[in-house]
Scaffold this motif. Structure first.
Motif, PDB file in Angstrom:
ATOM      1  N   ARG A 132      -9.024   2.257   0.924  1.00  0.00           N
ATOM      2  CA  ARG A 132      -8.838   0.814   1.098  1.00  0.00           C
ATOM      3  C   ARG A 132      -9.237   0.096  -0.183  1.00  0.00           C
ATOM      4  O   ARG A 132     -10.032   0.620  -0.977  1.00  0.00           O
ATOM      5  N   ALA A 133      -8.706  -1.114  -0.377  1.00  0.00           N
ATOM      6  CA  ALA A 133      -8.955  -1.816  -1.636  1.00  0.00           C
ATOM      7  C   ALA A 133      -8.545  -3.276  -1.529  1.00  0.00           C
ATOM      8  O   ALA A 133      -7.926  -3.710  -0.550  1.00  0.00           O
ATOM      9  N   SER A 134      -8.908  -4.036  -2.570  1.00  0.00           N
ATOM     10  CA  SER A 134      -8.346  -5.364  -2.750  1.00  0.00           C
ATOM     11  C   SER A 134      -6.964  -5.202  -3.382  1.00  0.00           C
ATOM     12  O   SER A 134      -6.476  -4.079  -3.531  1.00  0.00           O
ATOM     13  N   ARG A 135      -6.322  -6.287  -3.759  1.00  0.00           N
ATOM     14  CA  ARG A 135      -4.962  -6.178  -4.294  1.00  0.00           C
ATOM     15  C   ARG A 135      -4.961  -5.431  -5.624  1.00  0.00           C
ATOM     16  O   ARG A 135      -5.879  -5.555  -6.434  1.00  0.00           O
ATOM     17  N   THR A 136      -3.912  -4.687  -5.839  1.00  0.00           N
ATOM     18  CA  THR A 136      -3.812  -3.801  -7.000  1.00  0.00           C
ATOM     19  C   THR A 136      -3.171  -4.488  -8.207  1.00  0.00           C
ATOM     20  O   THR A 136      -2.877  -3.832  -9.200  1.00  0.00           O
ATOM     21  N   ASP A 137      -2.944  -5.783  -8.131  1.00  0.00           N
ATOM     22  CA  ASP A 137      -2.133  -6.497  -9.130  1.00  0.00           C
ATOM     23  C   ASP A 137      -2.737  -6.530 -10.525  1.00  0.00           C
ATOM     24  O   ASP A 137      -2.024  -6.742 -11.507  1.00  0.00           O
ATOM     25  N   PHE A 138      -4.061  -6.352 -10.646  1.00  0.00           N
ATOM     26  CA  PHE A 138      -4.734  -6.529 -11.933  1.00  0.00           C
ATOM     27  C   PHE A 138      -4.958  -5.231 -12.700  1.00  0.00           C
ATOM     28  O   PHE A 138      -5.556  -5.239 -13.778  1.00  0.00           O
ATOM     29  N   LEU A 139      -4.513  -4.106 -12.171  1.00  0.00           N
ATOM     30  CA  LEU A 139      -4.758  -2.831 -12.843  1.00  0.00           C
ATOM     31  C   LEU A 139      -4.158  -2.815 -14.244  1.00  0.00           C
ATOM     32  O   LEU A 139      -3.042  -3.268 -14.473  1.00  0.00           O
ATOM     33  N   THR A 140      -4.925  -2.271 -15.188  1.00  0.00           N
ATOM     34  CA  THR A 140      -4.447  -2.118 -16.559  1.00  0.00           C
ATOM     35  C   THR A 140      -3.660  -0.818 -16.684  1.00  0.00           C
ATOM     36  O   THR A 140      -3.617   0.002 -15.753  1.00  0.00           O
ATOM     37  N   ASP A 141      -3.051  -0.594 -17.844  1.00  0.00           N
ATOM     38  CA  ASP A 141      -2.296   0.641 -18.070  1.00  0.00           C
ATOM     39  C   ASP A 141      -3.164   1.879 -17.853  1.00  0.00           C
ATOM     40  O   ASP A 141      -2.732   2.855 -17.222  1.00  0.00           O
ATOM     41  N   GLU A 142      -4.391   1.847 -18.380  1.00  0.00           N
ATOM     42  CA  GLU A 142      -5.283   2.995 -18.233  1.00  0.00           C
ATOM     43  C   GLU A 142      -5.687   3.199 -16.779  1.00  0.00           C
ATOM     44  O   GLU A 142      -5.777   4.332 -16.299  1.00  0.00           O
ATOM     45  N   GLU A 143      -5.925   2.097 -16.079  1.00  0.00           N
ATOM     46  CA  GLU A 143      -6.308   2.209 -14.668  1.00  0.00           C
ATOM     47  C   GLU A 143      -5.145   2.717 -13.823  1.00  0.00           C
ATOM     48  O   GLU A 143      -5.351   3.456 -12.858  1.00  0.00           O
ATOM     49  N   PHE A 193      -1.651   9.148  -4.647  1.00  0.00           N
ATOM     50  CA  PHE A 193      -1.319   8.334  -3.484  1.00  0.00           C
ATOM     51  C   PHE A 193       0.195   8.308  -3.272  1.00  0.00           C
ATOM     52  O   PHE A 193       0.962   8.009  -4.182  1.00  0.00           O
ATOM     53  N   LYS A 194       0.614   8.557  -2.043  1.00  0.00           N
ATOM     54  CA  LYS A 194       2.034   8.550  -1.706  1.00  0.00           C
ATOM     55  C   LYS A 194       2.500   7.187  -1.213  1.00  0.00           C
ATOM     56  O   LYS A 194       3.710   6.902  -1.234  1.00  0.00           O
ATOM     57  N   SER A 195       1.569   6.376  -0.753  1.00  0.00           N
ATOM     58  CA  SER A 195       1.978   5.050  -0.281  1.00  0.00           C
ATOM     59  C   SER A 195       0.843   4.052  -0.431  1.00  0.00           C
ATOM     60  O   SER A 195      -0.336   4.409  -0.464  1.00  0.00           O
ATOM     61  N   ILE A 196       1.255   2.786  -0.524  1.00  0.00           N
ATOM     62  CA  ILE A 196       0.348   1.644  -0.503  1.00  0.00           C
ATOM     63  C   ILE A 196       0.811   0.768   0.647  1.00  0.00           C
ATOM     64  O   ILE A 196       1.981   0.404   0.729  1.00  0.00           O
ATOM     65  N   VAL A 197      -0.092   0.447   1.553  1.00  0.00           N
ATOM     66  CA  VAL A 197       0.222  -0.480   2.639  1.00  0.00           C
ATOM     67  C   VAL A 197      -0.423  -1.808   2.283  1.00  0.00           C
ATOM     68  O   VAL A 197      -1.642  -1.966   2.323  1.00  0.00           O
ATOM     69  N   ASP A 198       0.407  -2.761   1.886  1.00  0.00           N
ATOM     70  CA  ASP A 198      -0.046  -4.058   1.374  1.00  0.00           C
ATOM     71  C   ASP A 198       0.220  -5.108   2.449  1.00  0.00           C
ATOM     72  O   ASP A 198       1.371  -5.409   2.757  1.00  0.00           O
ATOM     73  N   LEU A 241       0.983  10.112   2.980  1.00  0.00           N
ATOM     74  CA  LEU A 241      -0.436  10.346   2.730  1.00  0.00           C
ATOM     75  C   LEU A 241      -0.637  11.145   1.446  1.00  0.00           C
ATOM     76  O   LEU A 241       0.172  12.016   1.137  1.00  0.00           O
ATOM     77  N   PRO A 242      -1.714  10.846   0.723  1.00  0.00           N
ATOM     78  CA  PRO A 242      -2.766   9.850   0.947  1.00  0.00           C
ATOM     79  C   PRO A 242      -2.240   8.415   0.817  1.00  0.00           C
ATOM     80  O   PRO A 242      -1.235   8.172   0.156  1.00  0.00           O
ATOM     81  N   VAL A 243      -2.969   7.468   1.419  1.00  0.00           N
ATOM     82  CA  VAL A 243      -2.547   6.079   1.471  1.00  0.00           C
ATOM     83  C   VAL A 243      -3.684   5.161   1.040  1.00  0.00           C
ATOM     84  O   VAL A 243      -4.851   5.456   1.261  1.00  0.00           O
ATOM     85  N   VAL A 244      -3.314   4.061   0.406  1.00  0.00           N
ATOM     86  CA  VAL A 244      -4.250   2.973   0.121  1.00  0.00           C
ATOM     87  C   VAL A 244      -3.809   1.764   0.936  1.00  0.00           C
ATOM     88  O   VAL A 244      -2.642   1.384   0.896  1.00  0.00           O
TER      89      VAL A 244
END
Length: 322
Positions: free
Chosen positions: A35-46, A55-60, A209-212
């Motif tokens: 689980r996580a907050s929104r993934t919008d801010f990830l950098t290239d390295e992240e 991860f095979k899917s993200i459920v947003d 799966l795995p899922v975020v």
């Protein structure tokens, strides 16, 4: 507990830290549910680190408009096929004319990069699974009197014309801020049943799966849906509560940003908290109405047989040493 490799993904963690055991002594499989907050801010390295998790899917659980308007480069869009989850299945995300120009440019650029690399494969899917249904908002709408409803529609028209937030601020003042968090959670579950069922159905397919699972901050919509999943697996309530409350720590670094973000919509600061009592009271109310979490889940259309199948997918017998 919290993954230090993602400074720009607050509240990212494995559900239950990979050590959850249910009432029958079966263990929730490790490395499968995050689980996580929104993934919008990830950098290239992240992004590279994120992809390393496989991860095979993200459920947003944001809606399309919320996703489009959100800040951030949304670099994961280069790797995860964007789909909108509806009652009849998953459909390609089509950026809106009003708010989706930036998103469309990003999607077009991602497609170009993939074409240049001669790689037509996505590593997974991003399912936009909007938990806040029309029925939820209609429920809120009818909590105010006729005059207030009329005024709110005028404000909605103004918002559409100039991009303001008068409508949401009005309902924050008139309805939302007068509710407790647990009342909000129960309303989400009552009026978002079809999406709860859709999300559970996604988890039945091991190709997802795995899922975020995420929303804006990974606390409310994410918190209540993760609670449903764990309840379906017969995880002890104290462990469900503990997992929910970890968001208080996971979001500490962005508390001021959260206050600013929800402040744009007139929401009270209490909506930045993840206190154990909120999920406890929500659970108590669901059990009062339905008798058990299993009965609530069945009321979404996810049958008892489906629930047994989900246990087979997400649980494993604990190994015993002789």
């Amino acid at each position: 507990m919290f993954e230090e490799s993602f400074p720009n993904l607050p509240n990212f963690r494995e559900v239950g830290e990979g050590r959850l055991v249910n009432k029958d002594g079966e263990q929730v499989k490790s490395g499968i549910l995050y689980r996580a907050s929104r993934t919008d801010f990830l950098t290239d390295e992240e992004v590279k680190s994120f992809l390393g998790f496989g991860f095979k899917s993200i459920v947003d659980m944001r809606n399309k408009s919320e996703f489009e308007r959100a800040d951030g480069a949304k670099l994961l869009g280069n790797h995860y096929e964007p789909l909108v989850l509806k009652g009849d299945g998953a459909h390609p995300l089509k950026p809106s004319l009003r708010w989706g120009r930036k998103l469309k440019r990003s999607m077009d650029e991602a497609e170009k990069q993939r074409s240049d690399a001669n790689d037509s494969r996505w590593v997974g899917k991003r399912y936009m699974a909007n938990l806040l249904s029309r029925a939820f908002f209609l429920h809120m709408f009818y909590k105010v009197n006729f005059i207030s409803r009329y005024l709110s529609l005028v404000l909605l028209a103004v918002d559409w014309l100039i991009g303001s937030h008068f409508f949401t601020k009005f309902f924050a003042w008139a309805v939302v801020n007068r509710q407790t968090l647990h009342e909000q959670y129960v309303d989400m579950l009552e009026y978002g049943k079809y999406m709860v069922k859709n999300i559970l159905n996604l988890l039945l397919n091991e190709e997802n799966l795995p899922v975020v699972i995420n929303c804006a901050h990974g606390k409310d919509r994410t918190g209540i849906v993760v609670a449903v999943i764990l309840a379906c697996l017969d995880v002890e309530e104290e462990d469900i509560v503990r997992d929910y409350a970890q968001s208080e720590v996971g979001l500490a670094s962005i508390k001021q940003r959260m206050i600013q973000e929800i402040g744009k919509y007139g929401l009270d600061k209490k909506f930045t908290k993840a206190e154990a009592e909120s999920i406890k009271e929500a659970s108590k109310e669901i059990k009062r109405r339905y008798g058990s979490w299993s009965n609530y889940i069945e009321s979404t259309g996810f049958t008892k047989e489906d629930q047994q199948r989900l246990k087979q997918v997400l649980l494993v017998k604990q190994s015993t040493s002789g």
